[in-house]
Design an enzyme around this catalytic site. Structure first.
Site, PDB file in Angstrom:
ATOM      1  N   LYS A  50     -10.866   5.482  -1.408  1.00  0.00           N
ATOM      2  CA  LYS A  50     -10.532   4.535  -1.950  1.00  0.00           C
ATOM      3  C   LYS A  50      -9.113   4.179  -2.702  1.00  0.00           C
ATOM      4  O   LYS A  50      -8.052   3.953  -1.974  1.00  0.00           O
ATOM      5  CB  LYS A  50     -11.395   3.548  -2.047  1.00  0.00           C
ATOM      6  N   GLN A  94     -18.415   0.420  -7.398  1.00  0.00           N
ATOM      7  CA  GLN A  94     -18.820   1.038  -6.509  1.00  0.00           C
ATOM      8  C   GLN A  94     -20.814   1.391  -6.843  1.00  0.00           C
ATOM      9  O   GLN A  94     -21.105   1.748  -7.165  1.00  0.00           O
ATOM     10  CB  GLN A  94     -18.830   2.766  -6.165  1.00  0.00           C
ATOM     11  N   ASP A 117     -14.288  -7.205  -3.149  1.00  0.00           N
ATOM     12  CA  ASP A 117     -15.353  -7.194  -3.122  1.00  0.00           C
ATOM     13  C   ASP A 117     -15.834  -8.633  -2.120  1.00  0.00           C
ATOM     14  O   ASP A 117     -16.898  -8.123  -1.014  1.00  0.00           O
ATOM     15  CB  ASP A 117     -16.761  -5.996  -3.627  1.00  0.00           C
TER      16      ASP A 117
END
Length: 295
Positions: A50, A94, A117
């Site tokens: 990422k 994460q 997200d």
């Protein structure tokens, strides 16, 4: 019939290039902050990818690491600081978090305007109501892959999503519904699951059960967007070796389907690409600029 392979790797490369072109035209660099708690090996790989792809797209990447011993308060304090930082456009926590931490509570601390997200209750609510907002990355990638295979107009297609998780199943169903598809959500309690799957023009397995979907579950010519990623033993490679497979039995399904995503190299690469799209969109929305649509 041999299905056409949908290359998520190639499509993700194209999406990232479009993001980079948009970023190059901005008078600022969007900033994505990624929080990694603990030492989970898979998470470390994901975060490295990422960070790398964010920077390659011309954006700023901030990587915040906390030890596995971090408390809930420490995680949420870091999130609060990033919420208040005007230079940060997107925040990604994460997952999974180490044992003892509450991921749902932590996610709810993220400013919905920076929720790249698409996991906060506000983001989920806006999706369910059909209002503009940041969408979950993996389901968004599924829709893009389907469009690249079948064309931009998916109206009237019957989509069967196997799985009802808040990460993939439910948001994928809502995103396909927004494309004027007819959507069925199937799950472990669905009666005669193979028969339900055979009705699908687009089948989206997302349950985490390796090679569950067989070729005789597929309507001839259907499109299979395989979200599953499972590691299984691969004795043919040598003792102790493993390989990655999807929720669909690729070989048997490819004999019947019209289009199919491989695992790896299908949905996976699209997740990070859509994360970059979300970061760009969040950055523009926060500044009152037109929000680019990339698909």
């Amino acid at each position: 019939m041999t299905a056409s392979r949908i290359s998520g790797k190639d499509i993700a490369t194209d999406v990232r290039a479009k993001v980079a072109a948009e970023v190059a035209g901005l008078p600022f660099k969007p900033c994505l902050a990624v929080i990694l708690v603990g030492e989970d090996p898979a998470s470390q790989v994901y975060v490295r990818n990422k960070v790398k792809q964010t920077e390659e797209a011309g954006m700023v990447s901030r990587h915040h690491r906390l030890p596995a011993t971090a408390t809930q308060e420490e995680v949420e304090t870091l999130i609060a600081g990033l919420n208040a930082d005007e230079d940060v456009d997107g925040i990604l926590l994460q997952l999974p978090l180490p044992d003892g931490l509450d991921p749902d509570a932590a996610i709810e601390r993220i400013d919905p305007a920076k929720d790249v997200d698409g996991l906060t209750e506000v983001s989920a609510g806006r999706l369910s109501l059909g209002k503009p907002g940041l969408r979950s990355c993996t389901p968004s990638g599924c829709v893009i892959l389907a469009k690249r295979a079948l064309g931009d107009d998916l109206s009237g297609k019957h989509v069967v999503v196997i799985g009802r998780s808040i990460l993939v199943g439910k948001p994928a169903a809502l995103l396909f519904l927004a494309e004027n598809c007819t959507v069925t959500i199937a799950h472990s309690r669905t009666k005669d699951l193979p028969a339900v799957c055979r009705e699908a023009d687009i089948l989206v397995p997302a349950v985490g059960r390796p090679q569950m979907v067989k070729g005789d579950w597929i309507k001839p010519g259907a499109t299979v967007i395989d979200v599953g990623i499972n590691r299984i033993d691969a004795p043919e490679k040598g003792e102790g070796k493993t390989r990655l497979v999807g929720d669909a039995d690729f070989d048997s399904c490819a004999e019947v389907a019209g289009h199919i995503t491989p695992v790896p190299g299908g949905v996976g690469p699209m997740t990070i690409a859509c994360l970059l799209v979300n970061t760009l969109q969040a950055a523009c929305a926060r500044r009152g600029l037109p929000v680019p649509v990339i698909g």
